[in-house]
Design a protein around this motif. Sequence first.
Motif, PDB file in Angstrom:
ATOM      1  N   THR A 107       0.874   4.286   6.091  1.00 41.72           N
ATOM      2  CA  THR A 107       1.979   3.322   6.085  1.00 41.72           C
ATOM      3  C   THR A 107       1.483   1.888   6.122  1.00 41.72           C
ATOM      4  O   THR A 107       2.274   0.958   6.120  1.00 41.72           O
ATOM      5  CB  THR A 107       2.910   3.549   7.292  1.00 41.72           C
ATOM      6  OG1 THR A 107       2.148   3.429   8.506  1.00 41.72           O
ATOM      7  CG2 THR A 107       3.566   4.919   7.226  1.00 41.72           C
ATOM      8  N   VAL A 120       4.454  -0.798   5.385  1.00 36.48           N
ATOM      9  CA  VAL A 120       5.639  -0.194   4.785  1.00 36.48           C
ATOM     10  C   VAL A 120       6.847  -0.342   5.711  1.00 36.48           C
ATOM     11  O   VAL A 120       6.731  -0.144   6.923  1.00 36.48           O
ATOM     12  CB  VAL A 120       5.395   1.306   4.497  1.00 36.48           C
ATOM     13  CG1 VAL A 120       6.656   1.973   3.976  1.00 36.48           C
ATOM     14  CG2 VAL A 120       4.257   1.478   3.492  1.00 36.48           C
ATOM     15  N   SER A 180       8.790   1.577  -2.730  1.00 36.97           N
ATOM     16  CA  SER A 180       8.287   1.132  -1.429  1.00 36.97           C
ATOM     17  C   SER A 180       8.462  -0.373  -1.253  1.00 36.97           C
ATOM     18  O   SER A 180       8.269  -1.150  -2.190  1.00 36.97           O
ATOM     19  CB  SER A 180       6.804   1.483  -1.275  1.00 36.97           C
ATOM     20  OG  SER A 180       6.610   2.874  -1.320  1.00 36.97           O
ATOM     21  N   PHE A 220       7.273  -3.600   1.372  1.00 35.11           N
ATOM     22  CA  PHE A 220       6.229  -3.927   2.324  1.00 35.11           C
ATOM     23  C   PHE A 220       6.478  -5.271   3.004  1.00 35.11           C
ATOM     24  O   PHE A 220       6.943  -6.221   2.364  1.00 35.11           O
ATOM     25  CB  PHE A 220       4.852  -4.025   1.632  1.00 35.11           C
ATOM     26  CG  PHE A 220       4.418  -2.783   0.921  1.00 35.11           C
ATOM     27  CD1 PHE A 220       3.707  -1.798   1.577  1.00 35.11           C
ATOM     28  CD2 PHE A 220       4.714  -2.603  -0.426  1.00 35.11           C
ATOM     29  CE1 PHE A 220       3.290  -0.653   0.921  1.00 35.11           C
ATOM     30  CE2 PHE A 220       4.303  -1.472  -1.097  1.00 35.11           C
ATOM     31  CZ  PHE A 220       3.588  -0.488  -0.417  1.00 35.11           C
TER      32      PHE A 220
END
Length: 277
Positions: A20, A32, A85, A87
Amino acid sequence: KLQACTHQAGGHFSKGSDTTTFVDDEGKFYKVFQDDIRGGREAAFYATVFSDEPRDDENVQEKKDFFALREFLPIYYGIASDGDSKFLVLEDCCVDYKKPCVLDAKLGFTTIYEWSDEAYKRKNASKDVQTTQSSLGYRITGFKTYDRNTGCYFFADRDYGKRLTPDTIKTDCWTRFASNGSLIPQHVYNSAIPKLESLSAWFKTQRSLQFFAASVLIIYEGEATSADEARVKIRFVDFAHTFQSKGHPDANVGLAIESMVKELKALCSEEQEETYH
C-alpha cells in the motif's frame, strides 16, 4: 516508475499484506488511499496545513498552529492517480539514508474518539488495553534496525509491538532499535529527544487539531558509526483520524509524547551511568 516501499516500519507492511506504499526515484512517497473517507480526510489535513492561501473560516490561532506544525511533517505534494488507485504523495523521509532504520510509534493513551463508528471502537478498544497504548501513551507498530556486523536487518512487526510491555519495552524496543553494532542508544536518542520535545511544545500551545491513531517516526542511518553520522530525524505521520479541536488542547497525544521523552531520557541516563562505572 513506482517501486514498493521497503523501509516502512509499521502499518500494513509489517503484516505482509498487499503493498500500500510506494516510492519513486525523485524522493517521493506514495500512500494508497485507505478509502475515500479516511484517505480524503488525511489528504484534506495535509492540504490545509501546507496551504498558503487564506481561508474564509481560518483564524489567527489556526494559521499559527498549521504553519508551526509543518516542520514535523513530511512535505505534501498532493494527490496522484494510477488507474483505479489514488495516492497521497508525500516526501520520502528515508531517501537520503543508505540503510534507514525506522521506528513507528502510534501516539495517544486512547486511539478511540467518541464519534467514531462502533466497528472502529471495537477494533481499537482491545488494542489500547492489551498493549502499552493505554499505559505508556504509545504502542510500537513496528521497527527495523540494520546490523553493521551481519549486514542484515532485524524486523519487528506489529505482533512484536503488541507483545511489548512497560517492563520489556526499554530492552526489547528502545535499546534494540538504537543498536546497530556501532551505536548505543545515547547516540540516537540524545538527538531524537530535543526533536520530540519541540513537537511536545507545539502540542502545549496548539488549539486547532485533535489527533487519534497518528504516529511518530524515528529514523537514523543504519551504517552510522557516530551520533553525527546517524542523522536522526523524527516525522509526525498518519492523519486519517485527525479532526478540528475548536479551541481545545490535545492532551491525549501531548502527554503521550511527554511519556515517550521521559522513557528515552531515563534510558540515556542509565547508559551514561554505566559508561562512568
